[in-house]
Design a protein around this motif. Structure first.
Motif, mmCIF file in Angstrom:
data_model
loop_
_atom_site.group_PDB
_atom_site.id
_atom_site.type_symbol
_atom_site.label_atom_id
_atom_site.label_comp_id
_atom_site.label_asym_id
_atom_site.label_seq_id
_atom_site.Cartn_x
_atom_site.Cartn_y
_atom_site.Cartn_z
ATOM 1 N N LEU A 1 0.832 -1.210 0.000
ATOM 2 C CA LEU A 1 0.000 0.000 0.000
ATOM 3 C C LEU A 1 0.864 1.257 0.000
ATOM 4 C CD1 LEU A 1 -2.728 -1.130 2.552
ATOM 5 C CD2 LEU A 1 -2.939 -1.007 0.061
ATOM 6 N N ALA A 2 1.994 1.212 0.690
ATOM 7 C CA ALA A 2 2.906 2.362 0.695
ATOM 8 C C ALA A 2 3.540 2.557 -0.675
ATOM 9 C CB ALA A 2 3.984 2.166 1.761
ATOM 10 N N VAL A 3 3.857 1.475 -1.374
ATOM 11 C CA VAL A 3 4.373 1.574 -2.747
ATOM 12 C C VAL A 3 3.339 2.239 -3.640
ATOM 13 C CG1 VAL A 3 5.009 0.240 -4.802
ATOM 14 C CG2 VAL A 3 5.941 -0.398 -2.573
ATOM 15 N N MET A 4 2.101 1.825 -3.512
ATOM 16 C CA MET A 4 1.033 2.391 -4.345
ATOM 17 C C MET A 4 0.817 3.860 -4.052
ATOM 18 S SD MET A 4 -1.703 -0.771 -4.209
ATOM 19 C CE MET A 4 -2.828 0.010 -5.349
ATOM 20 N N ALA A 5 0.949 4.245 -2.783
ATOM 21 C CA ALA A 5 0.751 5.644 -2.417
ATOM 22 C C ALA A 5 1.859 6.523 -2.973
ATOM 23 C CB ALA A 5 0.691 5.781 -0.898
ATOM 24 N N GLU A 6 3.084 6.009 -2.992
ATOM 25 C CA GLU A 6 4.218 6.814 -3.438
ATOM 26 C C GLU A 6 4.351 6.862 -4.956
ATOM 27 O OE1 GLU A 6 9.071 7.060 -2.776
ATOM 28 O OE2 GLU A 6 7.799 6.013 -1.312
ATOM 29 N N ALA A 7 4.015 5.766 -5.628
ATOM 30 C CA ALA A 7 4.204 5.722 -7.086
ATOM 31 C C ALA A 7 3.083 4.928 -7.742
ATOM 32 C CB ALA A 7 5.564 5.120 -7.427
ATOM 33 N N PRO A 8 1.866 5.450 -7.730
ATOM 34 C CA PRO A 8 0.739 4.695 -8.293
ATOM 35 C C PRO A 8 0.912 4.381 -9.777
ATOM 36 C CG PRO A 8 0.127 6.983 -7.859
ATOM 37 C CD PRO A 8 1.452 6.767 -7.209
ATOM 38 N N GLN A 9 1.676 5.198 -10.491
ATOM 39 C CA GLN A 9 1.873 4.962 -11.916
ATOM 40 C C GLN A 9 2.700 3.721 -12.211
ATOM 41 O OE1 GLN A 9 3.430 7.187 -10.094
ATOM 42 N NE2 GLN A 9 5.610 7.216 -10.635
ATOM 43 N N LEU A 10 3.360 3.188 -11.185
ATOM 44 C CA LEU A 10 4.196 2.002 -11.369
ATOM 45 C C LEU A 10 3.478 0.712 -10.995
ATOM 46 C CD1 LEU A 10 7.652 3.240 -9.978
ATOM 47 C CD2 LEU A 10 6.837 3.206 -12.341
#
Length: 279
Positions: free
Chosen positions: A95-104
C-alpha cells in the motif's frame, strides 16, 4: 479502476513477509512452480530492507522505508507497471508503494493478509518507541533474537502459527529460516515489525484501492499472537467481502504461508485471476 492495464507483460513484484530468517527465499517454491507451468511472466523477488542480502540499518523501519527501497530499482526499469504480490503483514508495504508511485502499479494481490482489525487499528507510536528503546535496541533484544532463531523455536512457532499441517514444517523450511537469521543485523527489520511501526490504520488505503485486486486466504487461516482470537476464517472473509467491494476474494487449502505450504494451489489461483482480468 485506473487506466493501468494488466497484460501478459505485467511483472509480479513479490513482497516477502518479515520475520526471523525470512527473505526473498520465501518465494522459491512459488517461483519454481510458476516456471514449471510455462507462464513466461517475469517474477521479481527482492530482499526487503533489513532482510537477506539487503542493507540492514539499525533503526526502526516503516512501510514507507521498505517501499522506498523497492521503488528505487523499479523506477530505473523500462518495463510495464508491476502487479504487487504481498504475503501476510507485508500488505502495508504494498500500500505504501502504491501511495508513493501509483503509476508504477497495475494490480495488487494480498496473500494471507492479517485480520481486518489488525490493519484497521493504529498501534500507539509511543508504545512502539518504548518497545524499541527498552526491549529491542539493547542486550535484551540481542538475547531474544538469539533465542528466536534456534531451530527448536522456529519449528514450534511454525507449527503453532503458520502451517495448517504440522508435517509440512519440513527441514527445508527450518533450515532456510535458521540460515537466514545467522546475520544478526537482520534483527532490526524483525524488531521494527514486532514493535508495531507498520500498524497505522490502513483501512482507508485498502478500501481506496482502484486497481485490480485479489485477496487469497487459507481455509485454515488464523491470527498470530494476540490477534489469534480476534476472528475466525468465516468472520475474516465476511469482513473483507463487506469492506472490499472491488476485490476478488478466494480461498485455498492452507493456513498462513500459502505460497510455501500450498504452492500449486496458490500459483493456480493467481494465474486464473490474471487470465480472468486479462481476457
Amino acid at each position: 479502476m485506473t487506466d493501468q492495464n494488466i497484460s501478459a507483460k505485467s511483472p509480479l513484484l513479490l513482497i516477502h513477509p518479515i520475520g526471523v530468517g525470512l527473505s526473498a527465499q520465501f518465494w522459491h517454491r512459488f517461483i519454481d512452480h510458476w516456471t514449471e507451468t510455462g507462464d513466461g511472466r517475469e517474477l521479481i523477488a527482492p530482499d526487503l530492507l533489513g532482510c537477506g542480502f539487503a542493507a540492514c540499518p539499525r533503526q526502526p523501519l516503516t512501510p514507507e522505508d521498505w517501499a522506498t527501497a523497492l521503488l528505487e530499482p523499479l523506477k530505473r526499469r523500462n518495463s510495464p507497471p508491476v502487479i504487487l504480490v504481498a504475503q501476510g503483514a507485508s500488505l502495508p508495504i504494498a500500500l505504501a508503494v502504491m501511495a508513493e508511485a501509483p503509476q508504477l502499479v497495475s494490480g495488487l494481490i494480498a496473500i494471507s493478509p492479517p485480520g481486518w482489525r489488525v490493519l484497521r487499528d493504529t498501534f500507539p507510536t509511543q508504545r512502539s518507541n518504548q518497545l524499541w528503546n527498552v526491549l529491542f535496541n539493547g542486550t535484551l533484544g540481542t538475547l531474544f533474537y538469539r533465542y528466536a532463531r534456534r531451530r527448536s523455536f522456529l519449528k514450534s512457532f511454525s507449527k503453532n502459527n503458520l502451517f495448517a499441517c504440522q508435517d509440512d514444517v519440513d527441514e527445508e523450511w527450518i533450515e532456510t529460516l535458521h540460515e537466514g537469521s545467522k546475520k544478526m543485523d537482520t534483527r532490526w527489520a524483525v524488531f521494527s515489525f514486532l514493535a508495531g511501526f507498520w500498524r497505522r490504520g490502513w483501512e482507508p488505503a485498502l478500501t481506496a484501492v482502484n486497481v485490480p485486486f485479489l485477496v487469497v486466504f487459507g481455509r485454515s487461516a488464523t491470527g498470530i499472537g494476540r490477534s489469534s482470537s480476534w476472528d475466525d476464517v468465516e468472520e475474516r472473509l465476511n469482513i473483507y467481502n463487506s469492506k472490499l467491494n472491488n476485490a476478488v476474494i478466494q480461498t485455498i487449502d492452507g493456513r498462513n504461508v500459502l505460497p510455501y505450504e500450498s504452492t500449486k494451489q496458490c500459483v493456480n489461483c493467481v494465474q486464473r485471476w490474471l487470465q480472468d482480468i486479462s481476457s
